[in-house]
Design a protein around this motif. Structure first.
Motif, mmCIF file in Angstrom:
data_model
loop_
_atom_site.group_PDB
_atom_site.id
_atom_site.type_symbol
_atom_site.label_atom_id
_atom_site.label_comp_id
_atom_site.label_asym_id
_atom_site.label_seq_id
_atom_site.Cartn_x
_atom_site.Cartn_y
_atom_site.Cartn_z
ATOM 1 N N GLY A 8 123.209 54.480 -18.390
ATOM 2 C CA GLY A 8 123.504 53.873 -19.815
ATOM 3 C C GLY A 8 121.673 53.918 -20.772
ATOM 4 O O GLY A 8 122.626 53.191 -21.833
ATOM 5 N N LYS A 9 120.750 54.000 -19.785
ATOM 6 C CA LYS A 9 120.201 54.437 -20.940
ATOM 7 C C LYS A 9 118.727 54.786 -20.522
ATOM 8 O O LYS A 9 117.826 55.327 -20.464
ATOM 9 N N TYR A 10 119.418 56.139 -19.882
ATOM 10 C CA TYR A 10 118.688 57.858 -19.848
ATOM 11 C C TYR A 10 118.045 57.235 -18.968
ATOM 12 O O TYR A 10 116.840 58.206 -18.637
ATOM 13 N N ASN A 11 118.012 56.301 -18.234
ATOM 14 C CA ASN A 11 116.860 56.447 -16.434
ATOM 15 C C ASN A 11 117.541 56.758 -15.425
ATOM 16 O O ASN A 11 116.674 56.380 -14.654
ATOM 17 N N SER A 12 118.868 57.614 -15.535
ATOM 18 C CA SER A 12 118.861 57.741 -13.974
ATOM 19 C C SER A 12 117.721 59.095 -13.838
ATOM 20 O O SER A 12 117.104 59.866 -14.079
ATOM 21 N N LEU A 13 117.972 59.280 -12.414
ATOM 22 C CA LEU A 13 117.426 60.129 -11.087
ATOM 23 C C LEU A 13 118.106 61.937 -12.694
ATOM 24 O O LEU A 13 117.046 62.371 -12.420
ATOM 25 N N GLU A 14 118.670 61.530 -12.177
ATOM 26 C CA GLU A 14 119.594 63.102 -13.011
ATOM 27 C C GLU A 14 118.446 63.415 -14.385
ATOM 28 O O GLU A 14 117.877 64.427 -14.800
ATOM 29 N N ARG A 15 118.593 62.257 -14.887
ATOM 30 C CA ARG A 15 117.698 62.330 -16.907
ATOM 31 C C ARG A 15 116.471 62.486 -16.320
ATOM 32 O O ARG A 15 114.996 63.714 -17.102
ATOM 33 N N ARG A 16 115.557 61.388 -15.402
ATOM 34 C CA ARG A 16 114.427 62.095 -15.055
ATOM 35 C C ARG A 16 114.038 63.401 -15.088
ATOM 36 O O ARG A 16 112.710 63.636 -15.313
ATOM 37 N N LEU A 17 114.979 64.275 -14.000
ATOM 38 C CA LEU A 17 114.580 64.929 -12.787
ATOM 39 C C LEU A 17 114.492 65.921 -13.698
ATOM 40 O O LEU A 17 113.240 66.884 -14.191
ATOM 41 N N TYR A 18 115.294 66.117 -14.773
ATOM 42 C CA TYR A 18 115.630 67.210 -16.078
ATOM 43 C C TYR A 18 114.246 67.083 -17.156
ATOM 44 O O TYR A 18 113.752 68.454 -16.713
#
Length: 170
Positions: A8-18
């Motif tokens: 919900g804060k764009y801090n997931s592994l998926e978003r960080r890895l991207y």
């Protein structure tokens, strides 16, 4: 699963890895730092895969987390090999990621939809306004030459891209 795909804060592994992939792929100011940060985040995916009893992120069955990660990682594998000479499919460095990919590739449904290195290496530069930075290394030049030897829409090249066993029924 939220820490993997959506917190919900764009801090997931998926978003960080991207984000770290994009930094390394397009960044020119600090390429070594971008590489190290990307590899740190890729290590988090490797770690997540070590904590499961099966080949997928939560065990023996594919979940939405797996479905969200695999196309992104496909693009990362192809683009980093082509533009940086870095092979994410190094079984010694990333054994669980490689096993995860092999489990995907064993599925006829995935094999029928999986893209290829040639397409990804050609599609990204226009999407990024030609902004992929190329690392001048022998590994990158060799990888790019192998990928460039793949004629578009033709399977006659002697080099076989990892994950594509063209003799297996699909």
């Amino acid at each position: 699963m939220r820490f993997l795909c959506d917190d919900g804060k764009y801090n997931s592994l998926e978003r960080r890895l991207y984000a770290r992939w994009m930094w390394w792929l397009t960044g020119v100011r600090k390429p070594q730092e971008y590489r190290e940060i990307y590899l740190e985040h890729l290590g988090e995916l490797e770690e997540a895969l070590t904590e499961t009893p099966g080949p997928f992120l939560f065990g023996d069955d594919i979940t939405l987390a797996d479905i969200r990660f695999v196309p992104m990682l496909e693009r990362q594998i192809a683009s980093l090999l082509y533009f940086k000479g870095y092979d994410v499919r190094d079984e010694e460095e990333w054994p669980h990621i490689c096993s995860w990919l092999a489990a995907w590739e064993a599925r006829p449904s995935y094999a029928a939809t999986k893209s290829d290195h040639y397409t990804h290496s050609r599609a990204l530069p226009p999407q990024l306004s030609g902004g992929c930075s190329i690392e001048d290394t022998p590994e990158r030049e060799a990888a790019a030459a192998r990928i460039d030897s793949l004629p578009a829409g033709n399977c006659s090249s002697p080099w076989r891209e990892p994950g594509w066993d063209r003799s297996a029924p699909h």
